[in-house]
Design a protein around this motif. Structure first.
Motif, short mmCIF file in Angstrom:
data_model
loop_
_atom_site.label_atom_id
_atom_site.label_comp_id
_atom_site.label_asym_id
_atom_site.label_seq_id
_atom_site.Cartn_x
_atom_site.Cartn_y
_atom_site.Cartn_z
N HIS A 1 4.81 1.17 -3.45
CA HIS A 1 4.60 -0.10 -4.16
C HIS A 1 5.82 -0.48 -4.99
O HIS A 1 6.40 0.35 -5.69
CB HIS A 1 3.36 0.06 -5.06
N SER B 1 1.82 5.02 -4.06
CA SER B 1 1.16 4.62 -2.82
C SER B 1 -0.35 4.65 -2.98
O SER B 1 -0.89 5.37 -3.83
CB SER B 1 1.59 5.53 -1.66
N ASP C 1 4.43 -3.88 4.07
CA ASP C 1 4.89 -2.50 4.28
C ASP C 1 6.40 -2.46 4.49
O ASP C 1 6.91 -1.76 5.36
CB ASP C 1 4.16 -1.89 5.48
N ARG D 1 -2.38 3.42 5.01
CA ARG D 1 -2.16 2.02 5.36
C ARG D 1 -3.49 1.36 5.68
O ARG D 1 -4.27 1.85 6.50
CB ARG D 1 -1.19 1.91 6.54
N SER E 1 0.82 -1.21 0.00
CA SER E 1 0.00 0.00 0.00
C SER E 1 0.85 1.26 0.00
O SER E 1 0.42 2.31 -0.47
CB SER E 1 -0.94 0.00 1.20
N VAL E 2 2.06 1.18 0.53
CA VAL E 2 2.97 2.32 0.63
C VAL E 2 4.25 2.01 -0.15
O VAL E 2 4.90 0.99 0.10
CB VAL E 2 3.30 2.66 2.10
N CYS F 1 9.30 6.06 3.43
CA CYS F 1 8.21 6.95 3.02
C CYS F 1 8.45 8.35 3.62
O CYS F 1 8.52 8.50 4.84
CB CYS F 1 6.87 6.40 3.49
N ALA G 1 -0.06 8.73 1.77
CA ALA G 1 -0.04 7.27 1.83
C ALA G 1 -1.04 6.82 2.90
O ALA G 1 -1.11 7.41 3.97
CB ALA G 1 1.36 6.76 2.16
#
Length: 515
Positions: free
Chosen positions: A304, A310, A334, A348, A301-302, A340, A346
């Protein structure tokens, strides 16, 4: 005519005659020196491995063996003739003959009289199963050749020649953080390191990870955290717990390639979901979910991998809604969490779901050291208990010494500043790499990019670029690596920390012009 014909071979000497001369001492012994490459316009063969500790025969044997193991030279392919290779390398034919004969003895080559040397098929394919016993989808899953992908991905190369690296170069990291932690452990009583460890992992580290998760707005007690030997083992434990042969697993298309083979080995059907600059294409995802009813969906998700984008908040909420509606679990990888940048948009999934339907994975291999194999899973208490049991059955406990090292690194106060320095350096390198790739005519994937990677479309077959680069000592990461279909692609992943070398960029420009 080739070196194995009865007349005119290898400058008038057959391979057998060359061997006889060599055995009688009429050919001079090859000194231990690095071979100098002499490339005619039609030749693109690399130098053998240079080493002052190896004879020319050993160098040439090792060069060919590596190319065969990495499938640059594939089964059935005809090797260069003795005369051709000797001329191109500027070495004696006797050296080539001896190297080829060693490769025959090792099972890498076979000699065909009057024709030459050919790469031998060393691992015959297993007999095909009957249609009644194996479904089409399961057979397709087994075609994923993870070993070949890993060999290509981890081909030895200097960092400045490896834009396809999956980790940061050593000079970007801080080895003193780990060295200091090891020195601190060395001052502790030795009997602290004799026990086998605990099934869930070193408790002080799990308690520290709980604090870190709170900073990400993820609530998890220490009993909900299971330490693993990296993300790879975490995915393996999840696959053992949740997947049966024939089950569907969704991944991004593109996505991290190692998990494709792991899920396929479990008998699962690995299905790709198209990706956008804000996350998975949710319309496509819903169509696939309705048709295949997956057990799991695995996602970065963050930051990628490989696009560097993200998940947006809107997509995150919709994805959780689909997971609830169609009853599948989400595995949120993650691993790039600490890369990040502050303020980067972003979201999560675990912070929204609070580990009800999301299994959260983390690791420190990208920011500390690739060989510090400590990862973790945070999950619902029942899931954490089941994963602990699976871990016990698969390999008992994870090495507690590694976990103690990581605990000291995280609690001695220097890790955060180290990560800040890395993020700042990545931001500069990303801007430089973006401009360089755009000057070459590559098209970048849409979205807001951060972290280690840029995903760019070359408009050419990136497999061909990767093969040519491999022969010149460059490591590229072609798009086919990152798709479950393994189809040829123009896309390539660039590690911004290792993509600034002018010679590499010139080589890439030449390949783009050539193809």
């Amino acid at each position: 005519m080739d070196a194995h014909t009865s007349k005119g071979g290898a400058g008038g000497d057959s391979a057998a005659t060359a061997r006889q001369k060599d055995s009688r001492g009429q050919a001079p012994a090859a000194p231990a020196r690095a071979l100098q490459l002499v490339l005619p316009s039609t030749a693109r063969l690399p130098d053998p491995i240079p080493s002052a500790q190896m004879t020319l025969v050993e160098q040439l044997t090792e060069w060919a063996r590596m190319r065969i193991d990495e499938r640059v030279f594939r089964a059935g392919m005809r090797m260069p003739s003795i005369r051709q290779l000797a001329q191109e390398k500027g070495i004696s034919r006797f050296t080539v003959v001896e190297a080829y004969e060693r490769l025959v003895a090792l099972g890498y080559l076979e000699s065909r009289r009057g024709s030459g040397f050919y790469v031998r098929e060393r691992a015959p394919a297993a007999p095909a199963a009957s249609a009644a016993s194996v479904s089409h989808d399961a057979a397709a899953a087994r075609k994923i050749d993870v070993t070949w992908l890993l060999r290509s991905m981890f081909h030895t190369a200097e960092a400045h020649k490896a834009p396809g690296l999956g980790f940061l170069p050593n000079d970007w990291l801080d080895g003193e953080l780990i060295a200091s932690a090891l020195r601190g452990l060395g001052r502790q009583p030795g009997n602290h390191f004799l026990a086998s460890g605990t099934p869930q992992g070193f408790l002080p580290l799990r308690q520290q990870l709980r604090t870190r998760l709170e900073e990400l707005e993820i609530r998890a007690g220490a009993e909900q955290i299971v330490l693993t030997s990296g993300i790879t083992q975490a995915l393996d434990l999840i696959a053992r717990l949740y997947l049966q042969p024939g089950d569907a697993v969704l991944v991004g298309d593109p996505a991290w390639f190692v998990m494709f083979g792991r899920f396929a080995a479990q008998g699962a059907q690995v299905i790709g979901v198209p990706y956008t600059g804000e996350g998975p294409d949710l319309e496509a995802l819903e169509r696939i979910v309705q048709a295949r009813r997956p057990r799991l969906f695995v996602i970065n998700s963050v930051l990628h991998n490989p696009t560097g984008t993200s998940l947006s908040a809107a997509k995150a909420f919709q994805l959780l809604r689909l997971a609830e509606q169609y009853d599948f679990l989400i595995v949120e990888d993650d691993i790039y969490c600490d890369l990040c940048p502050p303020g980067h948009a972003a979201t999560r999934l675990a912070s929204l779901d609070q580990l009800r339907r999301v299994i959260y994975l983390g690791s420190f291999s990208k920011t500390l050291a690739a060989n510090l194999r400590v990862g973790f899973v945070a999950a619902h208490p029942e899931t954490a208990a089941a994963l602990t049991d699976s871990k016990l059955l698969a390999g008992l406990a994870t090495p507690e010494i590694n976990e103690r090292v990581l605990y000291k690194v995280l609690t001695e106060g220097h890790y955060r500043k180290h990560v800040e320095r890395v993020r700042t350096r990545l931001d500069r390198a990303r801007d430089d790499t973006r401009r360089a790739l755009e000057r070459l005519g590559l098209r970048l994937f849409p979205g807001q990019h951060a972290g280690m990677y840029l995903w760019a479309d070359s408009g050419r077959d990136s497999n061909a670029i990767t093969t040519a680069g491999h022969e010149e000592g460059y490591l590229f990461a072609p798009g086919s690596l990152f798709s479950p279909s393994q189809m040829p692609s123009g896309w390539m992943r660039f590690n911004v920390a290792s993509s600034g070398d002018p010679d590499m960029l010139r080589f890439l420009a030449q390949q783009l012009e050539r193809l």
